[in-house]
Enzyme design. Structure first.
Site, mmCIF file in Angstrom:
data_model
loop_
_atom_site.group_PDB
_atom_site.id
_atom_site.type_symbol
_atom_site.label_atom_id
_atom_site.label_comp_id
_atom_site.label_asym_id
_atom_site.label_seq_id
_atom_site.Cartn_x
_atom_site.Cartn_y
_atom_site.Cartn_z
ATOM 1 N N CYS A 53 1.137 -1.415 -0.068
ATOM 2 C CA CYS A 53 0.165 0.033 -0.317
ATOM 3 C C CYS A 53 0.633 1.064 -0.192
ATOM 4 C CB CYS A 53 -0.965 -0.134 1.353
ATOM 5 S SG CYS A 53 -1.726 -1.263 1.529
ATOM 6 N N CYS A 75 -12.351 -0.680 8.794
ATOM 7 C CA CYS A 75 -11.045 -0.567 7.795
ATOM 8 C C CYS A 75 -11.701 0.658 6.011
ATOM 9 C CB CYS A 75 -11.728 -2.456 6.991
ATOM 10 S SG CYS A 75 -11.810 -3.607 8.642
ATOM 11 N N SER A 76 -10.274 0.919 5.671
ATOM 12 C CA SER A 76 -11.213 1.241 5.047
ATOM 13 C C SER A 76 -11.448 0.808 3.213
ATOM 14 C CB SER A 76 -9.050 1.809 3.974
ATOM 15 O OG SER A 76 -8.628 0.531 3.745
ATOM 16 N N HIS A 99 -9.527 3.644 -0.793
ATOM 17 C CA HIS A 99 -8.669 3.117 -1.163
ATOM 18 C C HIS A 99 -7.552 2.418 -2.128
ATOM 19 C CE1 HIS A 99 -4.028 1.855 0.851
ATOM 20 N NE2 HIS A 99 -4.570 0.777 1.587
#
Lengths: 386, 67
Positions: free
Chosen positions: A85, A208-209, A334
């Site tokens: 990421c 959570c993204s 994301h």
């Protein structure tokens, strides 16, 4: 070393776009960025691309020249960077290094991910590949599970609460609701955040993204040439990339991201600033606990105090140090390979004073923190007004 | 092989290949030799600080249970 400036930014909206492919997203962001700086694609001397898992998500390799050619950036070095990421944070770090060293003047840095064409279990499996697949991955660790284990330990050692985790989500959704390019422009309440569907205990879906499609790009050049392209250059005051073990069970203390701590110290030193000088930040809130840990590792608060810091409202849009005014990974979205460069775009937007409804009052010195895996790669960038 | 639970979670959203196992408890065990191991739990749920021992290994996954 030459000082480096960001002279152009461009982003696609983040979201689930069934009718868009990876390349069209990256090209849209890249061309928007070049238009922002009024630079023609033929002037770009190198293209650095961050992408985590294009080959797994969409079956396409050799992405950097594939995207560059479609933008009209031709016959120059085009390279893809993969650091989970932190892929585009890493691409940005290396691009800045090469401009600082004098290799190039005009470098385009992009980040892209196209994730939503796969099912959630498949996405979970692909993302798990950013961990140690011969150890934790084989035992059934997912990324939510790894960060849930970080959260559990942080709660155990420092008394961090579910409310404090949820406060990150509530704040970031409140900011993201004001961001026209955010994936989930929706305000959520503390009650909703606390009662979400469990993903990996104690994390719920609201911790959570998002799984998103999207792309971002920035154009950099030596500061001495920035006035040729923009009246509002933003200076890369300090930047560092560091690394740590990939497997969570190989880290001494999982309540801290050692790589973030070390990158921050290096970036602060390069910029000649301390943590207390940073007015606002875009932090890597892939999970709510990650933002809390980052505020501690960056030195904004003492170890263990990140939970109360967010719950007391210190990091909200009108707080003493706004964090994730874009909505963060939680609400903005994301698309993992795009996130690092998107964070740079969002810090630049604030420093220029162009953040619209989200504009904060003190915006001369900001920070971006991009994290790969469960902390194996960290990139910290300090950006300031010229 | 014995150890103490360093941290734990229960996974409700598994990766594709473990879909049939969910929900399952995943832990990091602090082993007696000082190393740590990511493993699964058989039987009763465990919490941080609980003493556990290896029950079995299946498909290269270590399963511990509470002592």
């Amino acid at each position: 070393m030459r000082e480096v400036a960001v002279i152009g930014i461009g982003k696609t909206a983040f979201g689930a776009f069934a009718d868009r492919d990876l390349r069209s997203l990256a090209v849209e962001a890249g061309l928007a960025c070049l238009a922002d700086a009024n630079v023609s694609p033929s002037k770009v001397e190198a293209f650095y691309l961050g992408n985590f898992a294009g080959p797994s998500f969409v079956g396409q390799n050799h992405l950097a020249p594939y995207i560059a050619g479609a933008m009209g950036v031709e016959h120059v070095p085009c390279t893809r960077f993969e650091a989970a990421c932190a892929s585009s944070g890493s691409a940005f770090f290396h691009a800045v290094s090469s401009v600082a060293a004098g290799m190039y003047d005009l470098v385009l840095v992009g980040g892209v991910e196209k994730m939503t064409s796969q099912s959630t279990p498949k996405v979970t499996e692909i993302l798990a590949g950013a961990g140690d697949m011969s150890g934790e991955g084989r035992a059934g660790a997912t990324f939510p599970a790894l960060f849930a284990m970080i959260a559990r330990r942080h709660m155990y050692q420092y008394g961090t609460t579910r409310e404090q985790l949820a406060a990150v989500a509530v704040k970031n959704h409140s900011n993201g609701a004001k961001n026209p390019q955010a994936h989930m422009r929706k305000i959520i309440t503390m009650e909703q955040a606390l009662n979400g569907k469990p993903i990996a205990d104690p994390l719920t879906v609201y911790d959570c993204s998002l799984v998103s499609d999207g792309a971002a790009a920035v154009l950099i050049c030596p500061l001495e040439r920035a006035s040729e392209f923009t009246s509002k250059p933003v200076v890369v005051r300090g930047i560092a990339q560091t690394s740590d073990h990939v497997a969570l069970d190989e880290k001494d203390d999982i309540t801290t991201f050692r790589a973030v701590k070390e990158a921050a110290q290096k970036a602060y030193k390069m910029a000649g600033v301390t943590a207390s000088d940073i007015q606002f930040a875009e932090l890597h809130d892939c999970f709510t606990i990650a933002e809390i840990v980052a505020t501690e590792d960056l030195g904004f608060v003492e170890k263990g105090s990140g939970g109360p810091y967010v719950l007391e409202g210190k990091t909200c849009l009108r707080g003493e140090r706004p964090i994730n005014t874009s909505g963060g990974l939680k609400s903005k979205g994301h698309p993992v390979g795009a996130t690092g460069v998107a964070q740079i775009c969002d810090v630049v937007l604030q420093i220029r004073g162009d953040a619209g409804e989200r504009q904060i009052a003190r915006h001369d010195l900001g920070l971006a923190q991009n994290l790969g895996g469960s902390g194996a790669t960290a990139v910290v960038t300090v950006l300031g007004a010229a | 092989m014995k150890g103490v639970i360093y941290t734990e979670t229960t996974v409700f959203a598994p990766p594709e290949q473990f879909a049939a196992d969910a929900p399952y408890q995943l832990v990091i065990v602090a082993l007696e030799d000082g190393k740590r191991l990511t493993a699964r739990i058989l039987g009763d749920r465990v919490a941080i600080g609980d003493a556990v021992e290896l029950a079995e290994s299946r498909n290269n996954i270590a399963f511990f249970h509470k002592i």
